[in-house]
Design a protein around this motif. Structure first.
Motif, PDB file in Angstrom:
ATOM      1  N   ARG A 143      -7.299   3.911   4.811  1.00 30.65           N
ATOM      2  CA  ARG A 143      -6.880   5.183   5.386  1.00 30.65           C
ATOM      3  C   ARG A 143      -5.987   4.867   6.578  1.00 30.65           C
ATOM      4  NH1 ARG A 143      -8.043  10.311   4.646  1.00 30.65           N
ATOM      5  NH2 ARG A 143      -8.097  11.742   6.403  1.00 30.65           N
ATOM      6  N   VAL A 163      -7.990   0.159  -0.857  1.00 32.90           N
ATOM      7  CA  VAL A 163      -7.711   1.524  -0.410  1.00 32.90           C
ATOM      8  C   VAL A 163      -8.002   1.585   1.082  1.00 32.90           C
ATOM      9  CG1 VAL A 163      -8.313   3.956  -0.617  1.00 32.90           C
ATOM     10  CG2 VAL A 163      -8.319   2.500  -2.638  1.00 32.90           C
ATOM     11  N   ARG A 176      -3.185   3.365  -1.299  1.00 31.89           N
ATOM     12  CA  ARG A 176      -3.744   2.558  -2.385  1.00 31.89           C
ATOM     13  C   ARG A 176      -2.831   1.404  -2.706  1.00 31.89           C
ATOM     14  NH1 ARG A 176      -8.018   4.922  -4.792  1.00 31.89           N
ATOM     15  NH2 ARG A 176      -8.285   7.143  -4.423  1.00 31.89           N
ATOM     16  N   GLU A 177      -3.461   0.303  -3.107  1.00 27.92           N
ATOM     17  CA  GLU A 177      -2.700  -0.883  -3.508  1.00 27.92           C
ATOM     18  C   GLU A 177      -1.975  -0.612  -4.801  1.00 27.92           C
ATOM     19  OE1 GLU A 177      -3.645  -5.309  -5.232  1.00 27.92           O
ATOM     20  OE2 GLU A 177      -5.188  -4.277  -4.105  1.00 27.92           O
ATOM     21  N   GLU A 178      -0.710  -0.986  -4.838  1.00 27.59           N
ATOM     22  CA  GLU A 178       0.052  -0.870  -6.075  1.00 27.59           C
ATOM     23  C   GLU A 178       0.365  -2.270  -6.586  1.00 27.59           C
ATOM     24  OE1 GLU A 178       4.627  -0.580  -4.488  1.00 27.59           O
ATOM     25  OE2 GLU A 178       3.672   1.189  -5.286  1.00 27.59           O
ATOM     26  N   THR A 234      -0.883   8.114  -0.811  1.00 26.93           N
ATOM     27  CA  THR A 234      -1.328   9.022  -1.869  1.00 26.93           C
ATOM     28  C   THR A 234      -0.772  10.431  -1.659  1.00 26.93           C
ATOM     29  OG1 THR A 234      -3.361   9.500  -0.650  1.00 26.93           O
ATOM     30  CG2 THR A 234      -3.444   7.751  -2.309  1.00 26.93           C
ATOM     31  N   ASP A 248      -5.005   8.379   2.524  1.00 28.64           N
ATOM     32  CA  ASP A 248      -5.382   7.146   1.836  1.00 28.64           C
ATOM     33  C   ASP A 248      -4.134   6.442   1.334  1.00 28.64           C
ATOM     34  OD1 ASP A 248      -8.079   7.428   2.222  1.00 28.64           O
ATOM     35  OD2 ASP A 248      -8.442   8.387   0.293  1.00 28.64           O
ATOM     36  N   LEU A 294       0.856  -1.185   0.000  1.00 32.82           N
ATOM     37  CA  LEU A 294       0.000   0.000   0.000  1.00 32.82           C
ATOM     38  C   LEU A 294       0.890   1.233   0.000  1.00 32.82           C
ATOM     39  CD1 LEU A 294      -2.497  -1.135   2.768  1.00 32.82           C
ATOM     40  CD2 LEU A 294      -2.796  -1.303   0.313  1.00 32.82           C
ATOM     41  N   ASP A 347     -11.093  -5.714  -6.358  1.00 35.55           N
ATOM     42  CA  ASP A 347     -10.589  -4.419  -6.819  1.00 35.55           C
ATOM     43  C   ASP A 347      -9.365  -4.018  -6.001  1.00 35.55           C
ATOM     44  OD1 ASP A 347     -12.755  -4.335  -8.538  1.00 35.55           O
ATOM     45  OD2 ASP A 347     -14.009  -3.300  -7.055  1.00 35.55           O
ATOM     46  N   ARG A 348      -8.764  -2.924  -6.396  1.00 39.09           N
ATOM     47  CA  ARG A 348      -7.605  -2.442  -5.652  1.00 39.09           C
ATOM     48  C   ARG A 348      -8.021  -1.963  -4.271  1.00 39.09           C
ATOM     49  NH1 ARG A 348      -3.393   0.681  -9.573  1.00 39.09           N
ATOM     50  NH2 ARG A 348      -3.197  -0.988 -11.078  1.00 39.09           N
TER      51      ARG A 348
END
Length: 54
Positions: free
Chosen positions: A38, A36, A51-53, A15, A49, A12, A33-34
């Motif tokens: 917090r 996310v 996010r999955e990479e 952002t 946030d 993760l 889904d990817r």
């Protein structure tokens, strides 16, 4: 199915563009889904946030 197929390790990335990352596992069946989340970014000093990479 092997253990790594169902719950892979994902990174993760913040952002806030600090380069800070967390490492966790996710369930592909329940969250295809990817991801996310917090979470706290110590570089910025606040929650942002992540996010999955891939």
């Amino acid at each position: 199915m092997a253990r790594n197929d169902l719950r892979p390790v994902v990174r993760l990335r913040s952002t806030a563009d600090t380069g800070y990352t967390y490492v966790t596992r996710k369930n592909r069946r329940s969250t295809p889904d990817r991801l996310v989340l917090r979470k706290y970014d110590p570089v910025v000093g606040r929650h942002v946030d992540f996010r999955e990479e891939r």
